[in-house]
Every structure is written in C-alpha cells, then in structure tokens.
Design an enzyme around this catalytic site. Structure first.
Site, short mmCIF file in Angstrom:
data_model
loop_
_atom_site.label_atom_id
_atom_site.label_comp_id
_atom_site.label_asym_id
_atom_site.label_seq_id
_atom_site.Cartn_x
_atom_site.Cartn_y
_atom_site.Cartn_z
N LYS A 208 0.82 -1.21 0.00
CA LYS A 208 0.00 0.00 0.00
C LYS A 208 0.86 1.26 0.00
O LYS A 208 0.64 2.18 -0.77
CB LYS A 208 -0.95 0.00 1.20
CG LYS A 208 -1.93 1.16 1.22
CD LYS A 208 -2.77 1.17 2.48
CE LYS A 208 -3.69 -0.01 2.58
NZ LYS A 208 -4.61 0.07 3.74
N GLU A 214 10.14 -5.94 3.60
CA GLU A 214 10.32 -7.22 2.92
C GLU A 214 9.90 -7.12 1.45
O GLU A 214 10.62 -7.58 0.55
CB GLU A 214 9.49 -8.31 3.61
CG GLU A 214 9.90 -8.61 5.04
CD GLU A 214 9.17 -7.77 6.07
OE1 GLU A 214 9.18 -8.15 7.25
OE2 GLU A 214 8.58 -6.73 5.68
N GLY A 269 -5.01 -5.61 5.81
CA GLY A 269 -4.27 -6.55 4.98
C GLY A 269 -4.87 -7.95 4.98
O GLY A 269 -4.99 -8.59 3.93
N ARG A 270 -5.28 -8.43 6.15
CA ARG A 270 -5.81 -9.79 6.24
C ARG A 270 -7.23 -9.89 5.73
O ARG A 270 -7.80 -10.99 5.69
CB ARG A 270 -5.71 -10.29 7.68
CG ARG A 270 -6.38 -9.41 8.71
CD ARG A 270 -5.95 -9.82 10.13
NE ARG A 270 -6.48 -8.96 11.17
CZ ARG A 270 -5.96 -7.80 11.56
NH1 ARG A 270 -4.87 -7.35 10.95
NH2 ARG A 270 -6.48 -7.11 12.55
N GLU A 355 -3.99 -12.56 14.13
CA GLU A 355 -3.64 -11.15 14.06
C GLU A 355 -4.84 -10.29 14.48
O GLU A 355 -4.67 -9.21 15.03
CB GLU A 355 -3.18 -10.76 12.65
CG GLU A 355 -2.48 -9.41 12.58
CD GLU A 355 -1.80 -9.18 11.25
OE1 GLU A 355 -0.57 -9.39 11.17
OE2 GLU A 355 -2.49 -8.78 10.29
N HIS A 386 -2.27 -38.97 9.58
CA HIS A 386 -1.03 -39.71 9.74
C HIS A 386 0.05 -38.83 10.37
O HIS A 386 1.24 -39.13 10.27
CB HIS A 386 -0.57 -40.25 8.39
CG HIS A 386 -1.53 -41.24 7.81
ND1 HIS A 386 -1.41 -42.60 7.97
CD2 HIS A 386 -2.67 -41.06 7.09
CE1 HIS A 386 -2.40 -43.22 7.37
NE2 HIS A 386 -3.19 -42.31 6.82
N LYS A 506 9.47 -4.89 14.08
CA LYS A 506 9.89 -4.14 12.89
C LYS A 506 10.80 -2.98 13.27
O LYS A 506 11.83 -2.72 12.63
CB LYS A 506 8.66 -3.59 12.15
CG LYS A 506 7.83 -4.62 11.42
CD LYS A 506 6.70 -3.91 10.70
CE LYS A 506 5.79 -4.86 9.96
NZ LYS A 506 4.69 -4.14 9.27
#
Length: 540
Positions: A208, A214, A269-270, A355, A386, A506
């Site tokens: 944004k 990153e 964001g999520r 979050e 399994h 951060k």
C-alpha cells in the site's frame, strides 16, 4: 458510561453456572437423549451445511451463547461495520471489507462519500488489465506475451493470493505460471525466479505504502533481475505493476501509474484478498470467476447482517469458539479441510484469526481477565490423520476441530473421493464417541492393550459441507471465518482490526540493520549484543 467487563456481565456469569452443570456430560449421553440431535444442531444456509451437533452443548447452551452475543451489542456493531462507522478505534478507521464485494447499486458511505463506485472503478480497471494479459494482447518489452506472473507481497498481500490461487487452481488458465514471493530471505526470490525468463515475466508488487521492508527488498531484487536480462530501464513499465496508493514512489520505481491499482485504509491486509490485492487471483481465474467469488463473499455478508443469531453461521461458529476458549480453556482450534486445493486455507486463517484477536487489552485499554484469540492451525485431510490426529484423539489437550468437505470432487478418479469423505465422517464420529474399555473387552482385545486402545471421545467438532469447491463457495467460506472472528472480538471487547503487536519487532529490526553492517557500539542486552557481534565476525 464505564465499560462492563466480560466477566462482570450477567450473561457471562450465567454461562459459567451452566458450564458447571454440563462440563462432564459426554456426547454419548447427549446423542442418546436426543435421537434427532444431528438435525437439531445443524444449519443449512447459503449453500453451506453446518453440522455442530458434535459439540459439548445443549439447547440451553446455545440460548445462553446467543444471549451473550446480544448483550455484547453484536447487532449494533454489525450495523456499525456495514455502514462505515470507524470501529477500528485505535487507528480511527472504518472497517469496510464488505464494500469490496458489494453490488454496484449499493451505497456505503464513509465521510459522506459512497465507496462502492470507487471499488467498482478499481475492479473494472483490474478486469481490463487481466483480459489483456490472459489474451496475450499485453506484450513484454521485447514483444513476447506474458507467461509468468510473480506476486511480491507479505502478510495479507501474500497469504490471501497464495491461498486463493491454490484453492481455485482447477479454474486457472494453465498456460500462465504463477509464483509468490514473500520472505525477505533471498532463497524465496531466487527459487521463485530460478527457471523464469524475464522477457515473459510480470511482477506484481503489493504494498500500500510502497515502503514495506520485505516487499520492497524483493521488488528491488526483481527490478535488478529484470534489468540484468532486458538491459533497459524502460522495460520496467512493461514487466511490473503495483498494488499501492503511493503514486510518487511507484513512478520513481519505474512503474506506469496507469498500472497501479489502489485500495483504501479501511481495508486491513488480512481482509484484502478480494481487493486489488487479488489481482493475481483475477489473472489466474479471470474476471468473471473472480466476480463469482465476490458474489460468494457478499452472500455470506448479507446472511451475517440479516439472519437471527441462532441461525447465523458466523455467529454460531464464533460463539462456539468463545465457548471452548473461555470455559473449557481450549487453547487451539484445528481447521481440517478434506480438499487438497484448500491446503493453504489453515495458514490463511492463522493470520485472519490470530492477528485479529491476539489482543490483551479491551477497547478502552483495560487488561483482559479472560482468554482471547485461540491458536488456529491445521492440515488437509487425510494427511493430518497420519501426523497429529493421535494427539487430538488421545492426547491430554482439548482441541475443537472444524472439518471442511465437499459432496463432489473436482477431479473424479476411481473411489478416491468416497474414501476421502468417509474419513471426514469417521474422524468426527470417532472424536465424539470414542471407544470404551467395555467395547474393547467385548472385542477380546488383550487386557494389557485396553488402556492404550481406549478412546475417551467427547472431543468436539464442526462439519462444514458444500456441494463442490467453486470460486463462489470459497468466497462464502472466507467470509464465514471473517465474520466469526468479528463475533469473537465483539464478545471479548477487543479491537479485531488493528495489529500493533507486529510493530515492535519491525522497529527493532530497522535499528539492528545498520548495526549488522558497521562496527558501531552496541547498546542492546548482552544476548543481542553477542549475536550481532557474531554475525559481524562471520560476515567480515
């Protein structure tokens, strides 16, 4: 008016008293007492069948949970969200992901401006761009059509697109190759681009602000990788698009702002996979099917907004999470999709749920005195059987489970789907009812093995079924969990839409970056100082 904390609410206290009467009741008893329990505790809405009968509840439990939801002001808070009130109070923002899938004729005002036309303007621009790429009309710098699409993002700008691409892979245009880069670890970028040709590769940079560490580190590596082959700065405009609102930074990078697709600060964001962040999804499945996915989201939105709580899929799902989290002290929820295409769905839900509701203070800043967001995790069935199902069945921890399955497979092959779905039903049955020592004795199991082969059962689960996995059904499933998270947050009196917990790391990382490259004096704790010194020594 002073905030009434959750534990002080009469409705919560009524549930506490009820819990004491039901805590030890076994699901065997509950089913024996009500032969139609499997029908009584089931909902069928918006193409989803939700069987919650294998939960440690009675009709009284449901009544009390609904009363707590009502006393928490859930109805008013739902309307506040849908009408653009700034319910994300710590950031003074509206929460309007529901606008991203609204019909063109709807009106959702924010500060006097209808947001719906703005949403559809972006969707139309995305559609036009996607049609050019998918048809081959859009050419790269050397005149070749785009064959490879690499999405660069992190958090919601990666988890949503990756999950949606994998979930809807059946519907994708198979002559397009999709890769996703998120980790700042250089291996992620190198492996994603290892066998790609820059002439045929398009990068989508999803940030944004166009400043995310990153994402922009990977974006600049992608830029250098492209220029190493194409040798001309002008090539960037043909091989990069931006999902951003920072036109100046996008232009400085070399991207034509005509190929910048924006979104708004009311999109967390999520909650953004159906915004411009979903450009890679639209490229993969096409604009028509992307809009079918949006229609699925919207159908669940309307169900949530208009349905009475006792019949609302998100409300019942959310309140069951509260029930186990705050009364049974269950620390986790396992999400178990019996559909290989949904292999990334549990990872997507990890961000959505944890979050959102991993908070330790109320909206007013008071310390909570109860458990908030549980840990969400999972793996597709039958793989998980399994792996970790042993702990779910016979371990010492209570782990509520959500099983997700489909009546039809997208890929018919022999009896595969029959075997798959038999496991959905069998696992839920085994968790609920277990196997007693008496049953084992009747089967002539050696006495020494009986303690090891006894299953106590009484392990709760939900089963969510749909006809088959389509873009529309995926939208409904995601919206179901989005709104379930909101229900939980309302009851817990927390802000489900901020994420301050990601900030401190951060800030400290940005402080440490220059220290790793220099010999400056270190002023951290003794452990951090030593670790930085070791890194410096190894990288001289």
């Amino acid at each position: 008016m002073a905030e009434i904390l959750l534990r002080d609410m009469p409705e919560f206290q009524a549930l506490e008293a009820h819990f004491e009467t039901i805590e030890k009741t076994h699901l065997r008893e509950l089913f024996a007492d009500d032969p139609k329990r499997g029908e009584t505790f089931a909902l069928n809405a918006e193409g989803l069948y939700f069987d919650y009968s294998k939960n440690r509840i009675t009709a009284e439990t449901v009544k009390l949970l609904v009363a707590l939801a009502e006393a928490s002001g859930l109805k008013a808070k739902i309307e506040a969200m849908f009408t653009g009130e700034k319910i994300n109070i710590t950031e003074n923002r509206a929460v309007l992901h529901v606008a991203l899938r609204s019909a063109p004729n709807e009106v959702i005002n924010l500060d006097g401006v209808n947001q719906v036309p703005l949403v559809h303007e972006v969707l139309d621009a995305m559609s036009a761009f996607c049609n050019k790429i998918r048809s081959g009309e859009w050419k790269g710098f050397t005149g070749k059509p785009i064959k490879n699409i690499v999405n660069i993002g992190i958090g919601g700008s990666d988890l949503g697109p990756v999950m949606a691409y994998e979930a809807l892979k059946y519907y994708t245009q198979r002559d397009l190759n999709f890769r996703f880069v998120s980790n700042v670890d250089s291996t992620d970028f190198v492996e994603a681009t290892y066998d790609l040709n820059a002439e045929e590769t398009l990068f989508i940079v999803a940030s944004k602000t166009f400043t995310t560490l990153e994402t922009m580190t990977n974006a600049h590596s992608a830029r250098a990788w492209t220029l190493a082959e194409l040798k001309d700065e002008k090539s960037i405009a043909k091989h990069f698009v931006a999902l951003s609102t920072n036109a100046e930074a996008v232009t400085r990078f070399g991207i034509d702002t005509a190929n910048m697709f924006g979104f708004w600060d009311w999109v967390g964001g999520r909650y953004s996979m159906d915004s411009a962040i979903g450009l890679s999804t639209m490229l993969a499945i096409g604009p028509v099917q992307f809009k079918e996915m949006l229609a699925g989201f919207h159908a669940m939105d309307e169900h949530f907004r208009t349905t009475e709580f006792a019949k609302s899929l998100p409300v019942v799902l959310g309140m069951l999470t509260v029930w186990y989290n705050d009364f049974f002290n269950a620390q986790t929820v396992a999400v178990l999709p019996y559909e290989q295409y949904l292999k990334r769905f549990p990872a997507y839900l990890q961000q959505l749920t944890m979050e959102s509701n991993g908070k330790h203070v109320t909206l007013s800043g008071a310390q909570v005195t109860y458990e908030t967001g549980p840990i969400f995790w999972g793996e597709p069935g039958t793989n998980g059987q399994h792996s970790f199902y042993q702990l779910i069945h016979q371990g010492t921890k209570l782990i509520p489970c959500d099983f997700i399955g489909f009546f039809e497979t997208l890929n018919p092959l022999g009896d595969h789907h029959t075997f798959l779905m038999s496991n959905v039903f069998a696992q839920a049955e085994a968790l609920a009812f277990g196997k007693t020592a008496e049953e084992l004795e009747a089967e002539k199991v050696p006495e020494a093995l009986i303690p090891h082969k006894t299953f106590e059962g009484n392990r709760p689960s939900n089963i969510i079924l749909a006809d088959k996995l389509t873009p529309e059904v995926l939208g409904k499933l995601v919206a179901l969990y989005e709104h379930s998270v909101f229900v939980q947050g309302c009851v817990w009196q927390i802000d489900s839409f901020d994420q301050w917990g990601v900030e401190l790391g951060k800030v400290l990382a940005n402080r440490i970056i220059p220290e790793l490259k220099s010999d400056s004096e270190l002023k951290h704790d003794s452990s951090t100082n030593k670790l930085i010194a070791m890194y410096r020594e190894k990288n001289k």
